[in-house]
Design a protein around this motif. Structure first.
Motif, PDB file in Angstrom:
ATOM      1  N   ASP A  57      15.152 -70.414 -23.459  1.00 32.10           N
ATOM      2  CA  ASP A  57      15.555 -71.729 -23.994  1.00 32.10           C
ATOM      3  C   ASP A  57      15.995 -71.605 -25.443  1.00 32.10           C
ATOM      4  O   ASP A  57      15.627 -72.398 -26.330  1.00 32.10           O
ATOM      5  CB  ASP A  57      14.422 -72.749 -23.875  1.00 32.10           C
ATOM      6  CG  ASP A  57      14.921 -74.155 -24.185  1.00 32.10           C
ATOM      7  OD1 ASP A  57      14.111 -74.951 -24.687  1.00 32.10           O
ATOM      8  OD2 ASP A  57      16.127 -74.418 -23.972  1.00 32.10           O
ATOM      9  N   HIS A  58      16.746 -70.567 -25.731  1.00 35.20           N
ATOM     10  CA  HIS A  58      17.244 -70.326 -27.082  1.00 35.20           C
ATOM     11  C   HIS A  58      18.639 -69.727 -26.931  1.00 35.20           C
ATOM     12  O   HIS A  58      18.790 -68.688 -26.267  1.00 35.20           O
ATOM     13  CB  HIS A  58      16.326 -69.356 -27.843  1.00 35.20           C
ATOM     14  CG  HIS A  58      16.596 -69.338 -29.311  1.00 35.20           C
ATOM     15  ND1 HIS A  58      16.398 -70.448 -30.104  1.00 35.20           N
ATOM     16  CD2 HIS A  58      17.068 -68.366 -30.123  1.00 35.20           C
ATOM     17  CE1 HIS A  58      16.745 -70.144 -31.350  1.00 35.20           C
ATOM     18  NE2 HIS A  58      17.146 -68.887 -31.399  1.00 35.20           N
ATOM     19  N   HIS A  59      19.657 -70.390 -27.474  1.00 32.71           N
ATOM     20  CA  HIS A  59      21.042 -70.062 -27.130  1.00 32.71           C
ATOM     21  C   HIS A  59      21.855 -69.547 -28.314  1.00 32.71           C
ATOM     22  O   HIS A  59      21.718 -70.097 -29.414  1.00 32.71           O
ATOM     23  CB  HIS A  59      21.692 -71.294 -26.508  1.00 32.71           C
ATOM     24  CG  HIS A  59      20.952 -71.782 -25.294  1.00 32.71           C
ATOM     25  ND1 HIS A  59      19.803 -72.552 -25.375  1.00 32.71           N
ATOM     26  CD2 HIS A  59      21.147 -71.547 -23.985  1.00 32.71           C
ATOM     27  CE1 HIS A  59      19.360 -72.800 -24.147  1.00 32.71           C
ATOM     28  NE2 HIS A  59      20.141 -72.194 -23.287  1.00 32.71           N
ATOM     29  N   THR A  74      20.669 -68.448 -34.696  1.00 32.80           N
ATOM     30  CA  THR A  74      19.997 -69.322 -35.643  1.00 32.80           C
ATOM     31  C   THR A  74      19.226 -70.351 -34.819  1.00 32.80           C
ATOM     32  O   THR A  74      19.521 -70.533 -33.621  1.00 32.80           O
ATOM     33  CB  THR A  74      20.999 -70.006 -36.605  1.00 32.80           C
ATOM     34  OG1 THR A  74      20.287 -70.744 -37.594  1.00 32.80           O
ATOM     35  CG2 THR A  74      21.932 -70.961 -35.855  1.00 32.80           C
ATOM     36  N   THR A  75      18.250 -70.982 -35.419  1.00 30.66           N
ATOM     37  CA  THR A  75      17.461 -71.972 -34.684  1.00 30.66           C
ATOM     38  C   THR A  75      17.809 -73.352 -35.205  1.00 30.66           C
ATOM     39  O   THR A  75      17.490 -73.689 -36.351  1.00 30.66           O
ATOM     40  CB  THR A  75      15.959 -71.692 -34.847  1.00 30.66           C
ATOM     41  OG1 THR A  75      15.679 -70.377 -34.361  1.00 30.66           O
ATOM     42  CG2 THR A  75      15.128 -72.712 -34.061  1.00 30.66           C
ATOM     43  N   HIS A  76      18.498 -74.135 -34.391  1.00 29.74           N
ATOM     44  CA  HIS A  76      18.971 -75.448 -34.841  1.00 29.74           C
ATOM     45  C   HIS A  76      17.782 -76.360 -35.172  1.00 29.74           C
ATOM     46  O   HIS A  76      17.850 -77.186 -36.055  1.00 29.74           O
ATOM     47  CB  HIS A  76      19.854 -76.085 -33.753  1.00 29.74           C
ATOM     48  CG  HIS A  76      20.959 -75.172 -33.312  1.00 29.74           C
ATOM     49  ND1 HIS A  76      21.215 -74.889 -31.979  1.00 29.74           N
ATOM     50  CD2 HIS A  76      21.832 -74.403 -34.002  1.00 29.74           C
ATOM     51  CE1 HIS A  76      22.218 -74.032 -31.900  1.00 29.74           C
ATOM     52  NE2 HIS A  76      22.608 -73.717 -33.085  1.00 29.74           N
ATOM     53  N   ASP A  77      16.653 -76.144 -34.463  1.00 27.16           N
ATOM     54  CA  ASP A  77      15.481 -77.022 -34.643  1.00 27.16           C
ATOM     55  C   ASP A  77      14.578 -76.560 -35.791  1.00 27.16           C
ATOM     56  O   ASP A  77      13.490 -77.097 -35.969  1.00 27.16           O
ATOM     57  CB  ASP A  77      14.645 -77.046 -33.346  1.00 27.16           C
ATOM     58  CG  ASP A  77      15.435 -77.590 -32.172  1.00 27.16           C
ATOM     59  OD1 ASP A  77      15.069 -77.306 -31.027  1.00 27.16           O
ATOM     60  OD2 ASP A  77      16.457 -78.279 -32.417  1.00 27.16           O
ATOM     61  N   ARG A  87      12.084 -67.375 -32.573  1.00 23.37           N
ATOM     62  CA  ARG A  87      12.951 -67.405 -31.383  1.00 23.37           C
ATOM     63  C   ARG A  87      14.167 -66.481 -31.575  1.00 23.37           C
ATOM     64  O   ARG A  87      14.604 -65.833 -30.625  1.00 23.37           O
ATOM     65  CB  ARG A  87      13.452 -68.821 -31.125  1.00 23.37           C
ATOM     66  CG  ARG A  87      12.365 -69.795 -30.710  1.00 23.37           C
ATOM     67  CD  ARG A  87      12.960 -71.151 -30.453  1.00 23.37           C
ATOM     68  NE  ARG A  87      11.966 -72.160 -30.144  1.00 23.37           N
ATOM     69  CZ  ARG A  87      12.286 -73.436 -29.883  1.00 23.37           C
ATOM     70  NH1 ARG A  87      13.565 -73.812 -29.898  1.00 23.37           N
ATOM     71  NH2 ARG A  87      11.353 -74.324 -29.626  1.00 23.37           N
TER      72      ARG A  87
HETATM   73  C1  LIG Z   1      15.520 -79.034 -25.988  1.00 24.11           C
HETATM   74  C2  LIG Z   1      15.780 -77.549 -26.090  1.00 24.11           C
HETATM   75  O1  LIG Z   1      14.553 -76.856 -26.012  1.00 24.11           O
HETATM   76  C3  LIG Z   1      16.359 -77.249 -27.441  1.00 24.11           C
HETATM   77  O2  LIG Z   1      17.562 -77.962 -27.652  1.00 24.11           O
HETATM   78  C4  LIG Z   1      16.657 -75.750 -27.632  1.00 24.11           C
HETATM   79  C5  LIG Z   1      17.783 -75.237 -26.788  1.00 24.11           C
HETATM   80  N1  LIG Z   1      18.391 -74.022 -27.336  1.00 24.11           N
HETATM   81  C6  LIG Z   1      18.375 -73.776 -28.670  1.00 24.11           C
HETATM   82  N2  LIG Z   1      19.093 -72.772 -29.182  1.00 24.11           N
HETATM   83  C7  LIG Z   1      19.119 -72.559 -30.524  1.00 24.11           C
HETATM   84  N3  LIG Z   1      19.836 -71.554 -31.026  1.00 24.11           N
HETATM   85  N4  LIG Z   1      18.423 -73.331 -31.344  1.00 24.11           N
HETATM   86  C8  LIG Z   1      17.667 -74.343 -30.937  1.00 24.11           C
HETATM   87  O3  LIG Z   1      17.038 -75.029 -31.743  1.00 24.11           O
HETATM   88  C9  LIG Z   1      17.598 -74.600 -29.523  1.00 24.11           C
HETATM   89  N5  LIG Z   1      16.853 -75.565 -29.032  1.00 24.11           N
END
Ligand SMILES: C[C@H](O)[C@H](O)[C@H]1CNC2=NC(N)=NC(=O)C2=N1
Length: 99
Positions: A57-59, A74-77, A87
């Protein structure tokens, strides 16, 4: 959901453990360019990374042209406006293990 950002020491360890990656976006991302034999090889790599991304769950943010794939993690969250997190460490390690 906010995710803890890597601290300076953790970022330093990430870069030491994965020297093929480079810091980007003022330390809020890491990036690596992969060069394959042809598009088919590049696509196979991207397919495997896509499965990893779904599992974790990390893209990635990525760009592909023919045999080249540029991957940015990078981690968007993370933090206020995104940043590096565990992650990214996990996904970078899994991507490097594909090769
Ligand atoms: C809801 C879901 O868990 C989030 O949107 C995940 C999905 N994939 C993600 N990928 C990346 N690179 N950063 C994130 O913060 C992230 N959050």
């Amino acid at each position: 959901m906010s995710v803890p950002e890597l601290d300076a020491k953790e970022t330093e360890k990430l870069m030491a453990d994965h020297p093929e990656w480079e810091l980007a976006r003022e330390g809020k991302a890491i990036t690596r360019t992969f060069q394959f034999k042809d598009f088919s090889e590049a696509w196979g790599f991207m397919s495997r990374v896509a499965l990893l991304a779904e599992t974790q769950d990390h893209h990635p943010e990525w760009f592909n042209v023919y045999a080249r794939v540029e991957v940015t993690l990078t981690t968007h969250d993370a933090g206020e406006s995104g940043g590096l997190s565990q992650r990214d460490v996990t996904l970078a390690r899994a991507i490097d293990a594909i090769l």
